[in-house]
Design a protein around this motif. Structure first.
Motif, short mmCIF file in Angstrom:
data_model
loop_
_atom_site.label_atom_id
_atom_site.label_comp_id
_atom_site.label_asym_id
_atom_site.label_seq_id
_atom_site.Cartn_x
_atom_site.Cartn_y
_atom_site.Cartn_z
N ARG A 24 13.73 8.01 16.19
CA ARG A 24 12.50 8.13 16.96
C ARG A 24 11.27 8.46 16.15
N VAL A 25 11.41 9.02 14.96
CA VAL A 25 10.21 9.40 14.21
C VAL A 25 9.41 8.14 13.84
N PRO A 26 8.11 8.12 14.07
CA PRO A 26 7.30 6.96 13.69
C PRO A 26 7.22 6.81 12.17
N ILE A 27 7.40 5.57 11.70
CA ILE A 27 7.32 5.26 10.27
C ILE A 27 6.27 4.16 10.09
N ILE A 28 5.31 4.42 9.19
CA ILE A 28 4.26 3.46 8.88
C ILE A 28 4.32 3.12 7.40
N PHE A 29 4.42 1.84 7.09
CA PHE A 29 4.31 1.43 5.69
C PHE A 29 2.84 1.28 5.32
N LEU A 30 2.49 1.77 4.14
CA LEU A 30 1.18 1.54 3.53
C LEU A 30 1.46 1.00 2.14
N SER A 31 1.31 -0.31 1.97
CA SER A 31 1.79 -0.95 0.75
C SER A 31 0.80 -2.00 0.25
N ALA A 32 0.83 -2.21 -1.07
CA ALA A 32 0.03 -3.28 -1.67
C ALA A 32 0.69 -4.64 -1.45
N GLY A 85 1.40 -7.30 0.76
CA GLY A 85 0.89 -7.67 2.08
C GLY A 85 1.27 -9.04 2.56
N GLU A 86 2.18 -9.72 1.86
CA GLU A 86 2.60 -11.04 2.31
C GLU A 86 3.48 -10.93 3.54
N THR A 87 3.50 -11.99 4.34
CA THR A 87 4.25 -11.97 5.59
C THR A 87 5.72 -11.59 5.40
N PRO A 88 6.45 -12.14 4.42
CA PRO A 88 7.86 -11.73 4.25
C PRO A 88 8.01 -10.24 3.97
N ASP A 89 7.06 -9.66 3.22
CA ASP A 89 7.12 -8.23 2.93
C ASP A 89 6.93 -7.42 4.20
N LYS A 90 5.97 -7.82 5.03
CA LYS A 90 5.73 -7.11 6.28
C LYS A 90 6.95 -7.19 7.19
N ILE A 91 7.50 -8.37 7.31
CA ILE A 91 8.67 -8.55 8.19
C ILE A 91 9.85 -7.73 7.68
N LYS A 92 10.05 -7.72 6.37
CA LYS A 92 11.14 -6.93 5.79
C LYS A 92 10.98 -5.46 6.11
N GLY A 93 9.76 -4.95 6.00
CA GLY A 93 9.51 -3.55 6.31
C GLY A 93 9.73 -3.23 7.77
N LEU A 94 9.24 -4.09 8.64
CA LEU A 94 9.40 -3.86 10.08
C LEU A 94 10.87 -3.97 10.48
N GLU A 95 11.58 -4.92 9.90
CA GLU A 95 12.99 -5.07 10.23
C GLU A 95 13.82 -3.89 9.72
N ALA A 96 13.31 -3.20 8.70
CA ALA A 96 14.01 -2.01 8.19
C ALA A 96 13.90 -0.84 9.15
N GLY A 97 12.98 -0.95 10.13
CA GLY A 97 12.84 0.11 11.12
C GLY A 97 11.47 0.72 11.24
N ALA A 98 10.49 0.20 10.47
CA ALA A 98 9.13 0.75 10.55
C ALA A 98 8.46 0.36 11.85
N ASP A 99 7.54 1.20 12.29
CA ASP A 99 6.77 0.95 13.51
C ASP A 99 5.50 0.17 13.23
N ASP A 100 4.99 0.27 12.01
CA ASP A 100 3.71 -0.36 11.68
C ASP A 100 3.68 -0.62 10.18
N TYR A 101 2.75 -1.51 9.77
CA TYR A 101 2.65 -1.90 8.37
C TYR A 101 1.19 -2.16 8.05
N LEU A 102 0.63 -1.38 7.14
CA LEU A 102 -0.75 -1.55 6.72
C LEU A 102 -0.78 -1.90 5.23
N VAL A 103 -1.79 -2.66 4.85
CA VAL A 103 -1.90 -3.13 3.47
C VAL A 103 -3.00 -2.35 2.75
N LYS A 104 -2.69 -1.89 1.55
CA LYS A 104 -3.67 -1.21 0.70
C LYS A 104 -4.09 -2.15 -0.43
#
Length: 229
Positions: A73-81, A83-102
């Motif tokens: 249940r804990v919210p997890i947000i990726f903040l990563s350099a 930012g390609e679509t496969p990277d975002k999808i991989k992060g979200l599929e791992a269980g993250a709630d959101d994904y932001l690009v730095k």
């Protein structure tokens, strides 16, 4: 004061994030290595986890999966350099709630996303819903089938409730971003697609042929069975 665990190996950025979040009234724990993050998470129990992908020790995706196993249940947000679509999808599929690009031009967006997750943590819902053969307990945040619990993340639960409480309504992806993520400005609708896929993998008897969460081609999603309070 709410707390955020920031897992970031760039010391300058980590310190900046600490300053920004402290200024927004949020307590911060800083960790620079992926292989140290889980122990700090266990000891401090943060309200939100802010996670880089490229880390020494374990990478962010591994950390996300490990945290998700211990806390659905804990919210997890990726903040990563990355930012390609496969990277975002991989992060979200791992269980993250959101994904932001730095790098981020304005940290106000990050603060807003974190506060959105904190508001979702404090939602006060009561009663029950049913969706097909699922029972949804809004008080305990529990979904069961034939008396057996189905573990969902907090965001997956909120997505299921949004669809189940208005049976037959077709939600656009933008409407679900507002309803579930509480995003009032434009955001990547792939967030919705990935979380629907994750939700289906847990609640559908056959995720490839869903009956509970249906796609309305060209529009969005709707519940596929009657829901009742």
């Amino acid at each position: 004061m709410p707390s955020v665990l920031v897992v970031e190996d760039d010391q300058d950025l980590a310190e900046m994030l600490g300053i920004v979040l402290n200024g927004a009234g949020i307590e911060v724990d800083l960790v620079s290595r992926g292989d140290e993050a889980l122990e700090v998470f266990r000891n401090n129990q943060p309200d939100v986890v802010l996670l880089d992908v490229m880390l020494p020790g374990f990478d962010g995706v591994e950390v996300c999966k490990a945290i998700r196993q211990e806390s659905p249940r804990v919210p997890i947000i990726f903040l990563s350099a990355r930012g390609e679509t496969p990277d975002k999808i991989k992060g979200l599929e791992a269980g993250a709630d959101d994904y932001l690009v730095k790098p981020m031009e304005h940290y106000s967006e990050l603060v807003a996303r974190i506060k959105t997750q904190l508001r979702r943590n404090s939602r006060d819902l009561t009663g029950h819903l049913t969706l097909g053969d699922l029972t949804i307990d809004l008080v305990e945040h529990l979904v069961t089938r034939a008396g057996r619990a189905i573990p969902l993340t907090r965001l997956e639960f909120d997505l299921l409730v949004a669809l189940a409480k208005e049976p037959g309504r077709v939600f656009t992806r933008e409407e679900l971003l507002r309803e579930v993520w509480d995003y009032r400005h434009s955001a990547d609708t792939r967030l919705v697609n990935v979380h629907v896929q994750r939700l289906r993998s847990k609640i559908e008897h056959d995720p490839d042929n869903p009956t509970l969460v249906l796609t309305v081609r060209g529009v969005g999603y709707k519940s596929g069975a009657t829901g009742n309070r």
